[in-house]
Design a protein around this motif. Sequence first.
Motif, PDB file in Angstrom:
ATOM      1  N   THR A 146       0.810  -1.288  -0.051  1.00 10.41           N
ATOM      2  CA  THR A 146      -0.111  -0.025  -0.047  1.00 10.41           C
ATOM      3  C   THR A 146       0.854   1.080  -0.083  1.00 10.41           C
ATOM      4  O   THR A 146       1.826   1.273   0.189  1.00 10.41           O
ATOM      5  CB  THR A 146      -0.803  -0.050   1.167  1.00 10.41           C
ATOM      6  N   VAL A 147       0.174   2.449  -0.190  1.00  8.34           N
ATOM      7  CA  VAL A 147       0.825   3.499  -0.476  1.00  8.34           C
ATOM      8  C   VAL A 147       1.605   4.058   0.975  1.00  8.34           C
ATOM      9  O   VAL A 147       2.554   4.343   1.117  1.00  8.34           O
ATOM     10  CB  VAL A 147      -0.030   4.932  -0.877  1.00  8.34           C
ATOM     11  N   TYR A 148       0.780   3.791   1.712  1.00  9.62           N
ATOM     12  CA  TYR A 148       1.196   4.511   3.313  1.00  9.62           C
ATOM     13  C   TYR A 148       2.326   3.332   3.800  1.00  9.62           C
ATOM     14  O   TYR A 148       3.268   3.855   4.574  1.00  9.62           O
ATOM     15  CB  TYR A 148       0.189   4.376   4.449  1.00  9.62           C
ATOM     16  N   ILE A 158      10.502   4.183   2.753  1.00  7.33           N
ATOM     17  CA  ILE A 158      11.201   5.177   2.206  1.00  7.33           C
ATOM     18  C   ILE A 158      11.488   5.999   3.281  1.00  7.33           C
ATOM     19  O   ILE A 158      12.880   6.376   3.477  1.00  7.33           O
ATOM     20  CB  ILE A 158      10.379   6.176   1.106  1.00  7.33           C
ATOM     21  N   ILE A 159      10.690   6.693   4.295  1.00  3.63           N
ATOM     22  CA  ILE A 159      11.173   7.310   5.264  1.00  3.63           C
ATOM     23  C   ILE A 159      12.107   6.549   6.274  1.00  3.63           C
ATOM     24  O   ILE A 159      13.209   7.156   6.568  1.00  3.63           O
ATOM     25  CB  ILE A 159       9.896   7.728   6.104  1.00  3.63           C
ATOM     26  N   ASP A 160      12.044   5.330   6.438  1.00  3.11           N
ATOM     27  CA  ASP A 160      12.710   4.689   7.089  1.00  3.11           C
ATOM     28  C   ASP A 160      14.102   4.613   6.639  1.00  3.11           C
ATOM     29  O   ASP A 160      15.301   4.650   7.394  1.00  3.11           O
ATOM     30  CB  ASP A 160      12.377   3.162   7.296  1.00  3.11           C
ATOM     31  N   LEU A 220       7.578  12.613   2.848  1.00  4.82           N
ATOM     32  CA  LEU A 220       8.709  12.018   2.838  1.00  4.82           C
ATOM     33  C   LEU A 220       9.608  12.706   3.556  1.00  4.82           C
ATOM     34  O   LEU A 220      10.441  12.253   4.451  1.00  4.82           O
ATOM     35  CB  LEU A 220       9.366  11.648   1.422  1.00  4.82           C
ATOM     36  N   TYR A 221       9.748  14.127   3.334  1.00  4.75           N
ATOM     37  CA  TYR A 221      10.526  15.061   4.026  1.00  4.75           C
ATOM     38  C   TYR A 221      10.155  15.302   5.405  1.00  4.75           C
ATOM     39  O   TYR A 221      10.968  15.103   6.193  1.00  4.75           O
ATOM     40  CB  TYR A 221      10.575  16.394   3.389  1.00  4.75           C
ATOM     41  N   ASP A 222       8.880  15.471   5.714  1.00  5.65           N
ATOM     42  CA  ASP A 222       8.465  15.528   6.979  1.00  5.65           C
ATOM     43  C   ASP A 222       8.780  14.270   7.953  1.00  5.65           C
ATOM     44  O   ASP A 222       9.101  14.339   9.253  1.00  5.65           O
ATOM     45  CB  ASP A 222       6.894  15.839   7.109  1.00  5.65           C
ATOM     46  N   GLY A 223       8.593  13.238   7.399  1.00  4.18           N
ATOM     47  CA  GLY A 223       8.894  11.968   8.021  1.00  4.18           C
ATOM     48  C   GLY A 223      10.460  11.613   8.355  1.00  4.18           C
ATOM     49  O   GLY A 223      10.546  11.279   9.312  1.00  4.18           O
TER      50      GLY A 223
END
Lengths: 241, 198
Positions: free
Chosen positions: A86-88, A94-96, A125-128
Amino acid sequence: MENNGTIAPLHNVALCMKALERAMKRPRYLPGMVCFYGPSGWGKSFAACHVAVKYKAYYVECRSTWSKKAILAAILKEMGVAQARTVYEMTDQIIDHLRLGGQPLIVDEMDHIVDKRAVNIIRDLYDGSGAPILLIGEERIPMKLKKWERFHGRVLDWVPAQPSDVEDARVLSQFYCAQATIRDDLLSLIVNVAKGSVRRICVNLARVEEEALGMGIKEIGLEEWGKKTLWTGEAPARRLA
Amino acid sequence: MSMKPVHQRGHYEGRDALWGAIRELKRFTITQVADETSGYHRSSVSTYIKSLVAAGYLEVETQVETQGLASLLQPGKPFEPVVYKLVKDAIEPPRVRRDGTHVTQGLGRDQMWRVMRILKRFILEDLIAASNTQEHKVSKEEAKTYCRYLVKAGYLRKEGKAYIHIRYTGPKSPQVQKIRQVWDPNLKEVVWPRRGER
């Protein structure tokens, strides 16, 4: 010179590199996205490519047909990670990796996803992750992004690309015209004809080298070059009798 | 005994497998990694992990840090294994020596593979210009040879002077082995020569 044998001294490479370095070394309270923009053909992607190699950045080039999920899938492919469903979940993956890797992310052809309203994906992605992100787009991208107020506020720096000049042409000649020396008068002509385009400069440098080798000379200027034509990238003018 | 070519090594994944497990676990003990990758000797796992610590990819996260060595030696206290934590990620298993320094062999190949992926269509000069960094330079011969093999193996197509990148299998650069064949670490298979080719 320590940068001898690299394209690091090119104006656009230096600008692009400095922009990304500012984002990488910023204090935590400053935003971490930078935007490098300018007309196509000015060597933005070429510059970004060199920067990506130097900093082992993840690099994606957006396409006009991409959905949000396609963007995430492309980034995961670049990271060498098998994508979740899924998208989330993909966003989390990616954030990881961004958070752990400390490697920057470069998003080229940003315009395509601005038009597709997928900008918020990049913001997530940036915020995470807080990872430095370099966005690359065409001349009007700062205007286009203004619509996305919350995105706009996360950009540390807007860096316009510069047209190539004689100094750039000299740097490029170490690669594209290594076997001959081009005098300044001919080099200026090459730059004028190119109208800022890196590609045209490279093609013409190679053409001049070939010509010089053919004539058996080590150094070439306007005098030797004479009235031979340089590649302008334009269709030839129609000649009527 | 010299090292076998990569495709013949029994556990060809080697450090690939260990690194994969480390990336997955993120917080782990030596035993956990050894279990995860069954078949690796504890001592090779331990050597790699310690090299990674020296190079700054991993950090030690245990009470030794906070309470001093003495806390571990208290009588009656159960033994607590050292816990490591992944703090710096990388796609490729970092190739580090015990003292934490990096092995540079193959760096040029990695840089070229990256550039090909980004430029997609390029001539040899473009490849060299974009690949050369202050840290590591690629020679014309090296670039030429690499491209020649990648054409044979079907990653690149040649059109006049230009090369076009037509196949991307993953972030790891295909290797040209000394025995003149191309090994793709993403697919973990020999991609050239196929049967009867050469």
